[in-house]
Write a protein that holds these residues in place. Structure first.
Motif, PDB file in Angstrom:
ATOM      1  N   VAL A   1       6.378   7.762   8.346  1.00  0.00           N
ATOM      2  CA  VAL A   1       5.017   7.203   8.492  1.00  0.00           C
ATOM      3  C   VAL A   1       4.879   5.964   7.619  1.00  0.00           C
ATOM      4  CG1 VAL A   1       2.599   7.610   7.840  1.00  0.00           C
ATOM      5  CG2 VAL A   1       3.836   9.328   9.166  1.00  0.00           C
ATOM      6  N   PHE A   2       5.307   6.079   6.378  1.00  0.00           N
ATOM      7  CA  PHE A   2       5.147   4.964   5.429  1.00  0.00           C
ATOM      8  C   PHE A   2       5.891   3.715   5.917  1.00  0.00           C
ATOM      9  CE2 PHE A   2       6.634   2.516   1.750  1.00  0.00           C
ATOM     10  CZ  PHE A   2       5.433   2.258   1.114  1.00  0.00           C
ATOM     11  N   VAL A   3       7.131   3.898   6.305  1.00  0.00           N
ATOM     12  CA  VAL A   3       7.968   2.767   6.730  1.00  0.00           C
ATOM     13  C   VAL A   3       7.381   2.102   7.989  1.00  0.00           C
ATOM     14  CG1 VAL A   3      10.212   2.234   7.773  1.00  0.00           C
ATOM     15  CG2 VAL A   3      10.106   3.523   5.643  1.00  0.00           C
ATOM     16  N   THR A   4       7.003   2.921   8.955  1.00  0.00           N
ATOM     17  CA  THR A   4       6.467   2.378  10.208  1.00  0.00           C
ATOM     18  C   THR A   4       5.137   1.665   9.964  1.00  0.00           C
ATOM     19  OG1 THR A   4       7.446   4.296  11.260  1.00  0.00           O
ATOM     20  CG2 THR A   4       5.986   2.989  12.617  1.00  0.00           C
ATOM     21  N   TRP A   5       4.280   2.324   9.168  1.00  0.00           N
ATOM     22  CA  TRP A   5       2.968   1.740   8.868  1.00  0.00           C
ATOM     23  C   TRP A   5       3.119   0.396   8.137  1.00  0.00           C
ATOM     24  CZ3 TRP A   5       0.950   1.605   3.652  1.00  0.00           C
ATOM     25  CH2 TRP A   5      -0.329   1.037   3.562  1.00  0.00           C
ATOM     26  N   LEU A   6       3.993   0.375   7.145  1.00  0.00           N
ATOM     27  CA  LEU A   6       4.195  -0.848   6.362  1.00  0.00           C
ATOM     28  C   LEU A   6       4.615  -2.006   7.267  1.00  0.00           C
ATOM     29  CD1 LEU A   6       4.074  -1.535   3.344  1.00  0.00           C
ATOM     30  CD2 LEU A   6       6.515  -1.100   3.235  1.00  0.00           C
ATOM     31  N   ARG A   7       5.504  -1.728   8.180  1.00  0.00           N
ATOM     32  CA  ARG A   7       5.975  -2.788   9.082  1.00  0.00           C
ATOM     33  C   ARG A   7       4.856  -3.283   9.986  1.00  0.00           C
ATOM     34  NH1 ARG A   7      12.042  -0.671  10.445  1.00  0.00           N
ATOM     35  NH2 ARG A   7      13.061  -2.186   9.102  1.00  0.00           N
ATOM     36  N   ARG A   8       4.053  -2.346  10.460  1.00  0.00           N
ATOM     37  CA  ARG A   8       2.955  -2.751  11.354  1.00  0.00           C
ATOM     38  C   ARG A   8       1.917  -3.551  10.583  1.00  0.00           C
ATOM     39  NH1 ARG A   8       1.140   2.145  15.135  1.00  0.00           N
ATOM     40  NH2 ARG A   8       0.198   0.441  16.288  1.00  0.00           N
ATOM     41  N   VAL A   9       1.695  -3.167   9.331  1.00  0.00           N
ATOM     42  CA  VAL A   9       0.725  -3.891   8.500  1.00  0.00           C
ATOM     43  C   VAL A   9       1.233  -5.300   8.199  1.00  0.00           C
ATOM     44  CG1 VAL A   9      -0.257  -3.987   6.164  1.00  0.00           C
ATOM     45  CG2 VAL A   9      -0.369  -1.865   7.460  1.00  0.00           C
ATOM     46  N   GLU A  10       2.497  -5.394   7.820  1.00  0.00           N
ATOM     47  CA  GLU A  10       3.060  -6.709   7.464  1.00  0.00           C
ATOM     48  C   GLU A  10       3.112  -7.628   8.690  1.00  0.00           C
ATOM     49  OE1 GLU A  10       3.774  -7.719   4.403  1.00  0.00           O
ATOM     50  OE2 GLU A  10       3.375  -5.770   3.473  1.00  0.00           O
ATOM     51  N   ALA A  11       3.327  -7.047   9.864  1.00  0.00           N
ATOM     52  CA  ALA A  11       3.495  -7.861  11.077  1.00  0.00           C
ATOM     53  C   ALA A  11       2.232  -8.629  11.454  1.00  0.00           C
ATOM     54  CB  ALA A  11       3.921  -6.964  12.228  1.00  0.00           C
ATOM     55  N   GLN A  12       1.048  -8.084  11.122  1.00  0.00           N
ATOM     56  CA  GLN A  12      -0.186  -8.750  11.575  1.00  0.00           C
ATOM     57  C   GLN A  12      -0.997  -9.327  10.425  1.00  0.00           C
ATOM     58  OE1 GLN A  12      -2.445  -6.995  14.912  1.00  0.00           O
ATOM     59  NE2 GLN A  12      -1.091  -5.234  14.746  1.00  0.00           N
ATOM     60  N   ARG A  13      -0.424  -9.332   9.230  1.00  0.00           N
ATOM     61  CA  ARG A  13      -1.192  -9.775   8.051  1.00  0.00           C
ATOM     62  C   ARG A  13      -1.710 -11.201   8.247  1.00  0.00           C
ATOM     63  NH1 ARG A  13      -1.609  -8.142   3.112  1.00  0.00           N
ATOM     64  NH2 ARG A  13      -0.017  -6.552   3.379  1.00  0.00           N
ATOM     65  N   PRO A  14      -3.042 -11.396   8.146  1.00  0.00           N
ATOM     66  CA  PRO A  14      -3.577 -12.746   8.348  1.00  0.00           C
ATOM     67  C   PRO A  14      -3.394 -13.622   7.106  1.00  0.00           C
ATOM     68  CG  PRO A  14      -5.352 -11.191   7.928  1.00  0.00           C
ATOM     69  CD  PRO A  14      -4.082 -10.391   7.910  1.00  0.00           C
ATOM     70  N   GLU A  15      -3.273 -14.928   7.331  1.00  0.00           N
ATOM     71  CA  GLU A  15      -3.117 -15.868   6.212  1.00  0.00           C
ATOM     72  C   GLU A  15      -4.451 -16.093   5.495  1.00  0.00           C
ATOM     73  OE1 GLU A  15      -0.296 -17.473   5.134  1.00  0.00           O
ATOM     74  OE2 GLU A  15       0.846 -16.232   6.535  1.00  0.00           O
ATOM     75  N   ASP A  16      -5.516 -16.078   6.271  1.00  0.00           N
ATOM     76  CA  ASP A  16      -6.836 -16.418   5.744  1.00  0.00           C
ATOM     77  C   ASP A  16      -7.341 -15.333   4.784  1.00  0.00           C
ATOM     78  OD1 ASP A  16      -9.419 -17.127   5.294  1.00  0.00           O
ATOM     79  OD2 ASP A  16     -10.000 -17.291   7.416  1.00  0.00           O
ATOM     80  N   PRO A  17      -7.586 -15.699   3.495  1.00  0.00           N
ATOM     81  CA  PRO A  17      -8.062 -14.684   2.536  1.00  0.00           C
ATOM     82  C   PRO A  17      -9.423 -14.102   2.926  1.00  0.00           C
ATOM     83  CG  PRO A  17      -7.577 -16.780   1.419  1.00  0.00           C
ATOM     84  CD  PRO A  17      -7.410 -17.016   2.871  1.00  0.00           C
ATOM     85  N   ALA A  18     -10.201 -14.844   3.724  1.00  0.00           N
ATOM     86  CA  ALA A  18     -11.521 -14.348   4.129  1.00  0.00           C
ATOM     87  C   ALA A  18     -11.413 -13.110   5.027  1.00  0.00           C
ATOM     88  CB  ALA A  18     -12.277 -15.455   4.858  1.00  0.00           C
ATOM     89  N   LEU A  19     -10.245 -12.918   5.599  1.00  0.00           N
ATOM     90  CA  LEU A  19     -10.064 -11.778   6.510  1.00  0.00           C
ATOM     91  C   LEU A  19      -9.488 -10.547   5.800  1.00  0.00           C
ATOM     92  CD1 LEU A  19      -8.548 -13.643   9.604  1.00  0.00           C
ATOM     93  CD2 LEU A  19     -10.923 -12.943   9.248  1.00  0.00           C
ATOM     94  N   ARG A  20      -9.316 -10.680   4.497  1.00  0.00           N
ATOM     95  CA  ARG A  20      -8.623  -9.610   3.769  1.00  0.00           C
ATOM     96  C   ARG A  20      -9.335  -8.262   3.879  1.00  0.00           C
ATOM     97  NH1 ARG A  20      -6.963 -10.393  -2.462  1.00  0.00           N
ATOM     98  NH2 ARG A  20      -8.822  -9.166  -2.792  1.00  0.00           N
TER      99      ARG A  20
END
Lengths: 237, 207
Positions: free
Chosen positions: B60-79
């Motif tokens: 779960v951790f490995v899969t979740w981390l990859r999915r999170v990193e894949a869509q991480r937005p550049e804009d800090p306002a979207l954090r």
């Protein structure tokens, strides 16, 4: 007599001696297990009484050999039970640690990892780990992940871990277990962590390896892909 | 959606991380400890004995981390919005590969209570809500609330039925609990939910 010999061994004790004693201990443990668990079920009935008493004798001898080997390893050559808090986070990576330091950390890390991965028994060769380190360190390598990946492949190639036995439920996974343990060790060495977190970081490294089990099986001995995984996860231990 | 809001059930004190929680949750050692503590706390509060599947949790951790990193937005306002999305993705992965299973229910357990009706789903949902609440408090100084549906057995009936069909639907059910507008069409796409949030904020045009 043994005590005097022990004190002289502490100065520059050869790894080969440690490995030899560990091999004797490993073999006698295997022998004991065979005589206790396997032999009674395969020996024909008419002679099982004689075999049983012979096996008891083997067990007694093996127990003494094992105990003596353990005593010599621990007290005679200054080997510790502690997991060294070793990290490879400097550049160039090959200057981060010395070969002996690496070999000892590899031994401790791998034996701990194998236990946590439920190996029923395995032998880790400290001298093979040292030789792998020296082979990889001969040439300068760009980047600690690259270096760790090459070292992992070299340790696999040199069979730093061998004789893995597993519980019946896990049979057939012996080679995979060595791969998981080696990946755990390398990502643990690369991980950032606070003081006193060596053990918990190793446990987390093993968990990461388990989470990547299918991928590690698929990529085999490809150092580039192993390097990729180490880069991806070293900051997530 | 119900107007009533509650504190998250079973709020636990998360283990000391020594760094911001939003970063600690992306480290395996803290994640595992946090989840184990949570399951122990769930057992203490409900009497349910859980069995932890370490390998499933690692997956779960490995899969979740990859999915999170894949869509991480550049804009800090979207954090902040992305953090909510990350929590929903975590729940989705947990329900796809459950890291716990029930070993024993307490004697005389009431099947109409959500935690008894679907113990694994409830435990994982509350874990994700707890982590969210802790991060919201640390990062934004806010006390997170949870929609009243958390106590409604009908919500859990529908939740379980939907997740059995498609685990990605967990994202919408998580959104209901934290007060976000669910994206039922493309729940796993962060950009899609931004568009939904924007249209929800846009005032109605009069004729």
């Amino acid at each position: 007599m043994v005590e005097r010999m022990s004190s002289s061994w502490k100065i520059g004790a050869p790894l080969a001696l440690k490995d030899a004693l560990r091999t004797i201990r490993f073999a006698s443990r295997r022998g004991r297990r065979f005589s206790r668990d396997v032999a009674p079920s395969v020996v024909p009935q008419p002679i099982d009484g004689f075999i049983a008493s012979a096996m008891t004798f083997v067990d007694v001898v093996a127990t003494r050999v094992e105990r003596e080997a353990t005593r010599l390893i621990r007290s005679g050559i200054g080997s510790t039970l502690e997991l060294p808090d070793l990290r490879i986070d400097t550049s160039p990576p090959e200057r981060a640690v010395k070969a002996d330091q690496f070999a000892e950390a590899a031994y401790r890390g791998l034996t701990t990892a194998l236990e946590l991965l439920h190996a029923d028994g395995a032998l880790v060769s400290e001298s093979a780990a040292r030789a792998a380190y020296e082979a990889v360190t001969e040439q300068p390598v760009e980047g600690s992940e690259r270096w760790a990946a090459l070292l992992l492949c070299e340790m696999l190639h040199r069979r730093v871990i061998w004789g893995v036995s597993l519980t019946p439920a896990a049979r057939g996974q012996e080679r995979m277990l060595a791969r998981l343990a080696l990946f755990s060790l390398m990502i643990w060495l690369l991980s950032s962590r606070g003081a006193g977190e060596a053990q918990v970081a190793l446990e987390a490294s093993i968990a990461l390896a388990l989470g990547l089990r299918d991928e590690l099986a698929a990529i085999g001995d490809d150092p580039e892909r192993i390097e990729g995984l180490l880069m991806e996860f070293r900051h997530h231990v | 959606m119900s107007e009533s809001a509650d504190r998250p059930p079973s709020v636990i004190h998360l283990p000391d991380a020594g760094e911001p929680l939003r970063r600690a949750i992306r480290r395996m050692r803290w994640f595992r400890r946090c989840f184990r503590d949570h399951i122990d706390e769930m057992t203490a509060q409900t009497g349910i004995i859980y069995e932890l599947d370490e390998e499933a949790l690692a997956h779960v951790f490995v899969t979740w981390l990859r999915r999170v990193e894949a869509q991480r937005p550049e804009d800090p306002a979207l954090r902040r919005a992305y953090f909510d999305f990350s929590g929903a993705l975590l729940l989705c992965e947990m329900l796809r590969t459950p890291p716990v299973r029930v070993a024993r229910l307490p004697d005389g357990a009431d099947r109409s209570a959500p935690e008894i009706y679907w113990p694994e789903g409830f435990a994982c949902t509350v874990f994700c809500l707890n982590v969210r609440a802790a991060v919201m408090a640390q990062e934004y100084g806010e006390a997170a609330s949870v929609a009243g549906e958390i106590h409604d057995i009908r919500y859990w009936w529908t939740f379980l039925e939907n997740v059995r069909t498609d685990s990605a639907r967990a994202i919408g059910f998580y959104d209901i609990l934290v007060g976000n507008e669910p994206d039922w069409c493309f729940p796993t796409l962060f950009r899609g939910r931004l568009a939904i949030a924007a249209s929800a904020r846009r005032p109605e045009l009069s004729a």
